[in-house]
Design a protein around this motif. Structure first.
Motif, short mmCIF file in Angstrom:
data_model
loop_
_atom_site.label_atom_id
_atom_site.label_comp_id
_atom_site.label_asym_id
_atom_site.label_seq_id
_atom_site.Cartn_x
_atom_site.Cartn_y
_atom_site.Cartn_z
N ALA A 38 1.01 -1.20 0.12
CA ALA A 38 -0.08 0.02 -0.11
C ALA A 38 1.00 1.42 -0.06
N LEU A 39 1.79 1.27 0.74
CA LEU A 39 2.79 2.44 0.84
C LEU A 39 3.36 2.43 -0.42
N ARG A 40 3.76 1.56 -1.17
CA ARG A 40 4.40 1.85 -2.55
C ARG A 40 3.42 1.88 -3.72
N HIS A 41 2.19 1.91 -3.37
CA HIS A 41 1.06 1.91 -4.12
C HIS A 41 1.04 0.83 -5.42
N LYS A 42 1.82 -0.49 -4.90
CA LYS A 42 1.70 -1.54 -5.68
C LYS A 42 0.27 -2.31 -5.58
N ALA A 43 -0.64 -1.89 -6.22
CA ALA A 43 -2.03 -2.60 -6.23
C ALA A 43 -2.12 -4.12 -6.63
N ALA A 44 -0.86 -4.33 -7.59
CA ALA A 44 -1.21 -5.74 -8.07
C ALA A 44 -0.87 -6.88 -6.87
N GLU A 45 0.04 -6.22 -5.90
CA GLU A 45 0.41 -7.08 -4.76
C GLU A 45 -0.56 -7.16 -3.72
N ARG A 116 -3.74 0.14 11.06
CA ARG A 116 -2.58 1.02 10.73
C ARG A 116 -2.65 0.92 9.03
N ASN A 117 -2.79 -0.44 8.81
CA ASN A 117 -2.98 -0.53 7.12
C ASN A 117 -4.18 -0.06 6.73
N GLY A 118 -5.44 -0.22 7.43
CA GLY A 118 -6.71 0.38 6.98
C GLY A 118 -6.56 1.68 6.93
N ASP A 119 -5.95 2.33 7.91
CA ASP A 119 -6.07 3.76 8.07
C ASP A 119 -5.19 4.37 6.83
N LEU A 120 -3.99 3.74 6.58
CA LEU A 120 -3.38 4.12 5.16
C LEU A 120 -4.03 4.12 4.07
N ILE A 121 -4.78 2.86 3.87
CA ILE A 121 -5.62 2.77 2.69
C ILE A 121 -6.74 3.73 2.46
N VAL A 122 -7.29 3.80 3.54
CA VAL A 122 -8.59 5.10 3.50
C VAL A 122 -8.05 6.31 3.33
N GLN A 124 -5.06 7.06 1.41
CA GLN A 124 -4.74 7.03 0.16
C GLN A 124 -6.13 7.27 -0.65
N TYR A 125 -7.12 6.49 -0.39
CA TYR A 125 -8.25 6.46 -1.36
C TYR A 125 -9.08 7.90 -1.13
N SER A 126 -8.73 8.53 0.15
CA SER A 126 -9.47 9.82 0.26
C SER A 126 -8.41 10.91 -0.71
N ILE A 127 -7.28 10.89 -0.75
CA ILE A 127 -6.38 11.80 -1.54
C ILE A 127 -6.88 11.42 -2.81
N MET A 128 -6.84 10.19 -3.44
CA MET A 128 -7.12 10.05 -4.64
C MET A 128 -8.63 10.62 -4.96
#
Length: 142
Positions: A38-45, A116-122, A124-128
């Motif tokens: 998620a940090l590296r924006h590697k959606a395929a992973e 932590r992971n959920g907060d990061l993904i949310v 990132q989604y919000s920013i996008m």
């Protein structure tokens, strides 16, 4: 309940805890992988990691359900893990109590990583969403 059935239930209970200890180590590793992807924006992973997490959590939930049933079989509907451990002899009881505490700490650590992971993904989604659709109100009124 016969002594053999009681011993089998206790063996299954202890084996499930041992399996969960291993599973929580694997979950911890998967949650770290998820964070890095998620940090590296590697959606395929993210997809395969999420599937692995889901499968692992499903297996752990099945063991938790079995654990509750085994404790109830050993001690009745109000039985607890600590009461089940009290049925063991000293050395085995101490080892299982220590394993149980280790398992509880692993659960807490994985919950924290998951949050932590959920907060990061949310975030990132919000920013996008803001980038793609703009701000509702760019400037605050004076």
């Amino acid at each position: 309940m016969s002594a053999t059935t009681r011993q089998d239930a206790m063996r299954a209970l202890l084996a499930g805890i041992a399996e969960d200890l291993v599973s929580y180590q694997a979950l911890h590793s998967l949650l770290q992988q998820q964070f890095q992807a998620a940090l590296r924006h590697k959606a395929a992973e993210l997809g395969p990691v999420a599937e692995a997490i889901s499968a692992l959590v499903d297996a752990m939930e099945a063991r938790r359900t079995q654990r509750v049933a085994l404790v109830q079989r050993l001690l009745g509907p109000q039985g607890t893990m600590l009461q089940a451990f009290a049925l063991l002899k000293n050395a085995a009881r101490e080892r299982m109590e220590a394993d149980w505490k280790t398992l509880e700490q692993a659960v807490i650590a994985c919950k924290e990583l998951s949050k932590r992971n959920g907060d990061l993904i949310v975030e990132q989604y919000s920013i996008m969403q803001r980038v793609l659709h703009g701000e509702e109100q760019i400037y605050a009124p004076a």
